[in-house]
Scaffold this active site. Structure first.
Site, PDB file in Angstrom:
ATOM      1  N   ASP A  68      15.602 -69.144  10.833  1.00  0.00           N
ATOM      2  CA  ASP A  68      14.338 -69.105  11.390  1.00  0.00           C
ATOM      3  C   ASP A  68      13.720 -70.500  11.581  1.00  0.00           C
ATOM      4  O   ASP A  68      12.503 -70.251  11.524  1.00  0.00           O
ATOM      5  CB  ASP A  68      13.415 -68.226  10.552  1.00  0.00           C
ATOM      6  CG  ASP A  68      14.182 -66.711  10.141  1.00  0.00           C
ATOM      7  OD1 ASP A  68      14.806 -66.126  11.076  1.00  0.00           O
ATOM      8  OD2 ASP A  68      14.319 -66.276   9.018  1.00  0.00           O
ATOM      9  N   GLY A 126      18.194 -63.440  15.131  1.00  0.00           N
ATOM     10  CA  GLY A 126      17.087 -62.928  16.014  1.00  0.00           C
ATOM     11  C   GLY A 126      16.528 -64.347  16.483  1.00  0.00           C
ATOM     12  O   GLY A 126      15.627 -65.001  15.931  1.00  0.00           O
ATOM     13  N   HIS A 127      16.756 -64.751  17.677  1.00  0.00           N
ATOM     14  CA  HIS A 127      16.442 -65.744  18.215  1.00  0.00           C
ATOM     15  C   HIS A 127      15.536 -65.570  19.342  1.00  0.00           C
ATOM     16  O   HIS A 127      15.803 -64.840  20.432  1.00  0.00           O
ATOM     17  CB  HIS A 127      17.674 -66.613  19.074  1.00  0.00           C
ATOM     18  CG  HIS A 127      18.581 -67.376  17.950  1.00  0.00           C
ATOM     19  ND1 HIS A 127      19.775 -67.824  18.050  1.00  0.00           N
ATOM     20  CD2 HIS A 127      18.558 -67.258  16.496  1.00  0.00           C
ATOM     21  CE1 HIS A 127      20.257 -68.345  17.046  1.00  0.00           C
ATOM     22  NE2 HIS A 127      19.479 -67.742  16.128  1.00  0.00           N
ATOM     23  N   LYS A 180      15.576 -72.293  16.480  1.00  0.00           N
ATOM     24  CA  LYS A 180      16.564 -72.534  17.168  1.00  0.00           C
ATOM     25  C   LYS A 180      16.795 -72.081  18.722  1.00  0.00           C
ATOM     26  O   LYS A 180      17.121 -72.902  19.775  1.00  0.00           O
ATOM     27  CB  LYS A 180      17.887 -72.399  16.323  1.00  0.00           C
ATOM     28  CG  LYS A 180      18.130 -72.881  15.155  1.00  0.00           C
ATOM     29  CD  LYS A 180      19.565 -72.435  14.462  1.00  0.00           C
ATOM     30  CE  LYS A 180      19.594 -71.371  13.948  1.00  0.00           C
ATOM     31  NZ  LYS A 180      18.486 -70.761  12.822  1.00  0.00           N
ATOM     32  N   GLN A 236      21.380 -68.441  11.998  1.00  0.00           N
ATOM     33  CA  GLN A 236      20.960 -68.667  10.591  1.00  0.00           C
ATOM     34  C   GLN A 236      20.907 -70.024  10.126  1.00  0.00           C
ATOM     35  O   GLN A 236      20.824 -70.986  11.112  1.00  0.00           O
ATOM     36  CB  GLN A 236      22.266 -67.794   9.775  1.00  0.00           C
ATOM     37  CG  GLN A 236      22.004 -66.609   9.677  1.00  0.00           C
ATOM     38  CD  GLN A 236      23.092 -65.894  10.684  1.00  0.00           C
ATOM     39  OE1 GLN A 236      24.152 -66.365  10.882  1.00  0.00           O
ATOM     40  NE2 GLN A 236      22.463 -65.008  11.306  1.00  0.00           N
TER      41      GLN A 236
HETATM   42  P1  IMP Z   1      23.377 -60.769   5.767  1.00  0.00           P
HETATM   43  O1  IMP Z   1      23.657 -62.149   7.086  1.00  0.00           O
HETATM   44  O2  IMP Z   1      22.718 -59.890   6.885  1.00  0.00           O
HETATM   45  O3  IMP Z   1      24.442 -60.716   5.145  1.00  0.00           O
HETATM   46  O4  IMP Z   1      22.200 -61.624   4.810  1.00  0.00           O
HETATM   47  C1  IMP Z   1      22.440 -62.396   4.101  1.00  0.00           C
HETATM   48  C2  IMP Z   1      21.370 -63.394   3.820  1.00  0.00           C
HETATM   49  O5  IMP Z   1      20.966 -64.255   4.843  1.00  0.00           O
HETATM   50  C3  IMP Z   1      20.146 -62.692   3.463  1.00  0.00           C
HETATM   51  O6  IMP Z   1      19.319 -63.402   2.593  1.00  0.00           O
HETATM   52  C4  IMP Z   1      19.346 -62.634   4.907  1.00  0.00           C
HETATM   53  O7  IMP Z   1      17.949 -62.450   4.830  1.00  0.00           O
HETATM   54  C5  IMP Z   1      19.749 -63.823   5.376  1.00  0.00           C
HETATM   55  N1  IMP Z   1      19.730 -63.984   6.762  1.00  0.00           N
HETATM   56  C6  IMP Z   1      20.675 -63.459   7.680  1.00  0.00           C
HETATM   57  N2  IMP Z   1      20.308 -63.784   9.180  1.00  0.00           N
HETATM   58  C7  IMP Z   1      19.288 -64.603   9.002  1.00  0.00           C
HETATM   59  C8  IMP Z   1      18.788 -64.987  10.261  1.00  0.00           C
HETATM   60  O8  IMP Z   1      18.913 -64.966  11.348  1.00  0.00           O
HETATM   61  N3  IMP Z   1      17.483 -65.727   9.676  1.00  0.00           N
HETATM   62  C9  IMP Z   1      17.064 -65.811   8.358  1.00  0.00           C
HETATM   63  N4  IMP Z   1      17.897 -65.383   7.572  1.00  0.00           N
HETATM   64  C10 IMP Z   1      18.936 -64.752   7.788  1.00  0.00           C
END
Ligand code: IMP
Length: 438
Positions: free
Chosen positions: A18, A45-46, A21, A229
């Site tokens: 977040d 989520g970009h 990017k 991420q």
């Molecule tokens: P997962 O990727 O859904 O397995 O989540 C694993 C961890 O990464 C969790 O703490 C999510 O909140 C975090 N996370 C996954 N994708 C994002 C993102 O795009 N932005 C921020 N945090 C993310």
């Protein structure tokens, strides 16, 4: 052999995701022929905002909203076909999707309904230690990939093969879901037909993207690698287990695309002017109370994929020093500086104090149990209390804002080439390398 005159740039998140990017990639897209997502999936989520219109992209590269660059989903990604088809439909309705300029690797792994169900069930089983995943099935899909049970996009193109693979996998997944977790799985007959349809719909975009990118290199085309991420969520580099399942840091570029390391010409890190984290795990500079509420509301810090309120904290330069190092940065984009405008005092973490007897050298400096217990030491700065959204050059910024940026830059020893002063595409300050002294 490649001719080495392509520009191959990577844009990577330096914090916990977040960082903004999407906006940075959108900004750069006009200089590139190809924009590639190399890891992650629908958990991302970009957000891209153009002329008051905003769109959140989960799979598609952020360039696809407005540029003519070819968008590529490379083999390191995991794809939820229904979400991807919806994203494509949405852009098509807005007249912003070019059929000929989009490619999907047949090797991307497919997120199936049992991955999403298991994501939720694994989370519940963790009790108070939830990772707080996005529940998009990312971890279980990668789990199948690395235990050789994965199903890839190319499998959706052959009905018999897809059915056989699903049946085999389902034969034991269903026992896990029913016998261990006492839940009912979605039967293959309920989802296989729609997955096959999505496969047909997406087949026109499937192509060997590894080969395609090699051709791009041979033709000296410019390629931008878009990370999702952030580095502190990297499965290998982050504070495991509070991570995502892929490699968002620059190392993931090569394994996720097949582009050789020597082709990479520059790496740009994206860092927000403060810290946020959505989900569980350590956030050493975390705020509470009214300060937290104020920053969260001003920064609209709610997850773009899940809507969850994000945890917020002061800028953590110890963490950034680590992520700047392992990504080998050439420059930084420093985003959302405008959000700090109404604070009279700002803090920046410059050091961690470790509890007595704790040895980060032995356990790892960014291990979860180490970060949980550190006490951040802060340097304090005066705020600037002035709207900066109209600033378009570094000199336009109030002196106190420049002091803040300059301190970060000197501390990290990496030039801050771009500064975000608002959500819109034009709300950005770009600095020439000559005006930066690190
Ligand atoms: P997962 O990727 O859904 O397995 O989540 C694993 C961890 O990464 C969790 O703490 C999510 O909140 C975090 N996370 C996954 N994708 C994002 C993102 O795009 N932005 C921020 N945090 C993310």
């Amino acid at each position: 052999m490649t001719s080495n005159s392509s520009r191959v740039s990577a844009v990577v998140g330096l914090q916990w995701g977040d960082e903004g990017k999407g906006k940075v990639v959108d900004y750069h897209a006009r200089d590139f022929d190809v924009v590639v997502r190399y890891q992650g999936g629908a958990n991302a989520g970009h957000t891209v905002e153009v002329q008051g219109e905003s769109v959140v992209l989960h799979h598609l590269p952020s360039s696809m909203f407005q540029s003519s660059a070819t968008g590529v989903l490379a083999r390191g990604m995991v794809i939820h076909p229904e979400t991807l088809v919806r994203e494509i439909d949405n852009l098509q309705q807005k007249g912003r999707f070019s059929e000929d300029q989009f490619k999907i690797s047949p090797h991307c792994h497919v997120v199936l309904p049992y991955h999403r169900q298991l994501d939720g069930l694994y989370e519940e089983a963790r009790g108070n230690d939830k990772v707080e995943t996005t529940r998009k099935g990312i971890g279980p899909c990668h789990g199948d990939k690395t235990s050789y049970w994965g199903i890839q996009m190319k499998d959706l193109l052959h009905e018999t093969r897809f059915r056989e693979k699903v049946e085999k996998c389902f034969s034991w997944k269903s026992r896990l879901i029913e016998d261990v977790f006492q839940e009912s799985p979605l039967e293959p007959e309920k989802f296989v037909p729609s997955y096959l349809e999505y496969g047909q719909r997406l087949s026109r975009y499937m192509t060997d993207t590894t080969n395609y990118l090699q051709e791009c290199l041979e033709e000296d085309r410019n390629i931008l690698m878009e990370g999702a991420q952030g580095t502190l969520l990297d499965v290998d580099m982050g504070s495991y287990p509070y991570v995502t399942a892929s490699n968002p840091f620059v190392g993931g570029v090569c394994s996720g695309t097949g582009v050789p390391p020597a082709s990479l010409t520059d790496v740009e890190g994206v860092a927000k002017a403060y810290s946020t984290r959505v989900g569980g795990g350590p956030l050493p500079t975390e705020m509470e109370g009214t300060l937290l509420q104020k920053l969260r509301e001003k920064g609209d810090e709610f997850g773009s994929t899940t809507g969850r309120p994000r945890r917020c904290g002061w800028l953590d330069l110890v963490a950034l020093q680590y992520t700047a190092q392992i990504n080998g940065l050439d420059s930084i984009s420093f985003t959302k500086l405008d959000i700090l405008s109404s604070f009279s005092e700002l803090k920046v973490c410059t050091e961690y104090q470790y509890p007595e007897g704790v040895d980060p050298d032995r356990l790892g400096y960014f291990s979860e149990e180490i970060l949980e217990d550190v006490t951040p030491e802060y340097q304090t700065f005066d705020g600037w209390k002035q709207d900066i959204r109209d600033c378009r050059s570094y000199e336009d910024l109030p002196e106190k804002a420049r002091e803040y940026v300059s301190f970060v830059e000197q501390f990290l020893g990496v030039p801050i080439r771009r500064i975000g002063v608002g959500p819109a595409r034009e709300e950005i300050i770009t600095r020439d390398p000559e005006e930066i002294n690190t």
